[in-house]
Enzyme design. Structure first.
Site, mmCIF file in Angstrom:
data_model
loop_
_atom_site.group_PDB
_atom_site.id
_atom_site.type_symbol
_atom_site.label_atom_id
_atom_site.label_comp_id
_atom_site.label_asym_id
_atom_site.label_seq_id
_atom_site.Cartn_x
_atom_site.Cartn_y
_atom_site.Cartn_z
ATOM 1 N N LYS A 51 37.793 45.378 43.236
ATOM 2 C CA LYS A 51 36.582 45.050 42.467
ATOM 3 C C LYS A 51 36.710 43.658 41.863
ATOM 4 O O LYS A 51 35.758 42.874 41.874
ATOM 5 C CB LYS A 51 36.339 46.123 41.386
ATOM 6 C CG LYS A 51 35.891 47.450 42.005
ATOM 7 C CD LYS A 51 35.887 48.628 41.048
ATOM 8 C CE LYS A 51 35.593 49.909 41.843
ATOM 9 N NZ LYS A 51 35.550 51.124 41.021
ATOM 10 N N GLN A 95 37.348 52.846 35.398
ATOM 11 C CA GLN A 95 37.807 53.431 36.659
ATOM 12 C C GLN A 95 38.166 54.909 36.455
ATOM 13 O O GLN A 95 38.855 55.260 35.496
ATOM 14 C CB GLN A 95 39.019 52.635 37.176
ATOM 15 C CG GLN A 95 39.475 53.043 38.563
ATOM 16 C CD GLN A 95 38.446 52.796 39.655
ATOM 17 O OE1 GLN A 95 37.658 51.852 39.592
ATOM 18 N NE2 GLN A 95 38.427 53.635 40.658
ATOM 19 N N ASP A 118 28.179 51.388 37.082
ATOM 20 C CA ASP A 118 28.445 52.512 37.981
ATOM 21 C C ASP A 118 27.221 53.428 38.122
ATOM 22 O O ASP A 118 27.148 54.214 39.054
ATOM 23 C CB ASP A 118 29.595 53.367 37.413
ATOM 24 C CG ASP A 118 30.940 53.059 38.050
ATOM 25 O OD1 ASP A 118 30.963 52.640 39.223
ATOM 26 O OD2 ASP A 118 31.964 53.247 37.367
HETATM 27 N N1 GUN Z 1 36.661 56.483 41.145
HETATM 28 C C1 GUN Z 1 36.285 56.796 42.401
HETATM 29 N N2 GUN Z 1 35.088 56.258 42.681
HETATM 30 C C2 GUN Z 1 34.691 55.593 41.561
HETATM 31 C C3 GUN Z 1 33.549 54.828 41.238
HETATM 32 O O1 GUN Z 1 32.612 54.654 42.019
HETATM 33 N N3 GUN Z 1 33.526 54.289 39.978
HETATM 34 C C4 GUN Z 1 34.532 54.482 39.102
HETATM 35 N N4 GUN Z 1 34.407 53.933 37.900
HETATM 36 N N5 GUN Z 1 35.605 55.190 39.370
HETATM 37 C C5 GUN Z 1 35.686 55.736 40.600
#
Ligand code: GUN
Length: 283
Positions: A51, A95, A118
């Site tokens: 990211k 996350q 998100d």
């Molecule tokens: N863990 C697995 N997929 C995601 C996601 O799309 N966003 C976040 N914040 N954590 C994750």
């Protein structure tokens, strides 16, 4: 046809980078994404690194906040409140998964819905269900973009979604429904899964069972989106929820693992961050 999420993600990110360059001149600063990682789970670290790399590629400012696994729920929430109040930060992402002693919903609800890149906050989930403007979850958004790019007709067709998570299954089913697909949601308790998947024009698999979907479970011409990603215990290689080698010859389009949905999730995260920034700047 194999849909390259990598190529489409590159296109989306190039578009964003062009916009960032001109917005920076207009508004005096670039968008700023803050990614929070609690603890040091190796897969989460990899995702967070990807990211950050994407944020740098599109020209965003990017802060990675690495917090110890022992942090209390309240300390984490206080940190999020600080970031909410910081006008120089446009997007906040925590996350997942979080350590067991921290309640995920409390943390997600602490994020300012206007910075919830998100799309997990209940305000944004509510907006999705009510077809109101709001931030849409990244993976579902990426899946729709991939289907559109591949020229797959959604309206009037039967989409089967396997999985009902808040991150993928539920929201992608709703987005497909809003595009006038007829949608069936299947899950781990579904009996005779093959009888259902064989009726799918579009099959989205997001259940985390490696190679669950085999050639005998799909009809000719199906569009297959594989959201699963895990290590094949035999080869150690990354594998999806779809047995790619056997299903690919029957599919009209199919996404590979890796290089399919994953890169598009991150590209859509960048798009959501840019949207949060422009909404704020153009207010
Ligand atoms: N863990 C697995 N997929 C995601 C996601 O799309 N966003 C976040 N914040 N954590 C994750």
């Amino acid at each position: 046809m194999i849909i390259s999420g990598k190529d489409l993600a590159r296109e989306v990110k190039e578009n964003i980078a062009r916009k960032v360059a001109s917005y920076k001149v207009e508004y005096g600063r670039e968008p700023h994404l803050c990614v929070i990682l609690v603890g040091d789970d190796p897969s989460s670290r990899t995702y967070v690194r990807s990211k950050g790399k994407a944020a740098a590629e599109v020209g965003f400012q990017h802060t990675e906040l690495l917090l110890p696994a022992e942090i209390t729920e309240q300390e984490l929430i206080d940190k999020i409140h600080e970031l909410n109040a910081d006008v120089g930060i446009d997007g906040i992402l925590v996350q997942l998964p979080l350590p067991k002693h921290i309640r995920k919903h409390r943390v997600i609800e602490a994020i300012d819905p206007e910075k919830d890149v998100d799309g997990f906050h209940s305000h944004n989930v509510d907006a999705l269900w009510h077809k109101l403007p709001g931030i849409r979850a990244c993976t579902p958004k990426g899946i729709i973009k991939m289907l559109d790019k591949a020229g797959v007709e959604i309206a009037g067709h039967h989409a089967v979604v396997i999985g009902r998570s808040n991150i993928v299954g539920f929201p992608v089913a709703k987005l497909l429904l809003d595009r006038n697909a007829t949608v069936t949601i299947a899950h781990s308790h579904t009996r005779n899964l093959g009888d259902i998947t064989r009726t799918a024009d579009i099959l989205v698999v997001a259940i985390g069972v490696p190679k669950l979907i085999t050639a005998d479970m799909v009809k000719d011409g199906v569009a297959v989106i594989d959201v699963g990603i895990s290590h094949d215990p035999e080869t150690g290689k990354l594998s999806g929820d779809v047995d790619f080698d056997s299903v690919e010859p029957k599919a009209s389009v199919i996404t590979p693992v890796p290089g399919g949905v994953g890169p598009m999730t991150i590209a859509c995260l960048m798009e959501n961050t840019l949207d949060c920034y422009t909404r704020k700047m153009q207010w």
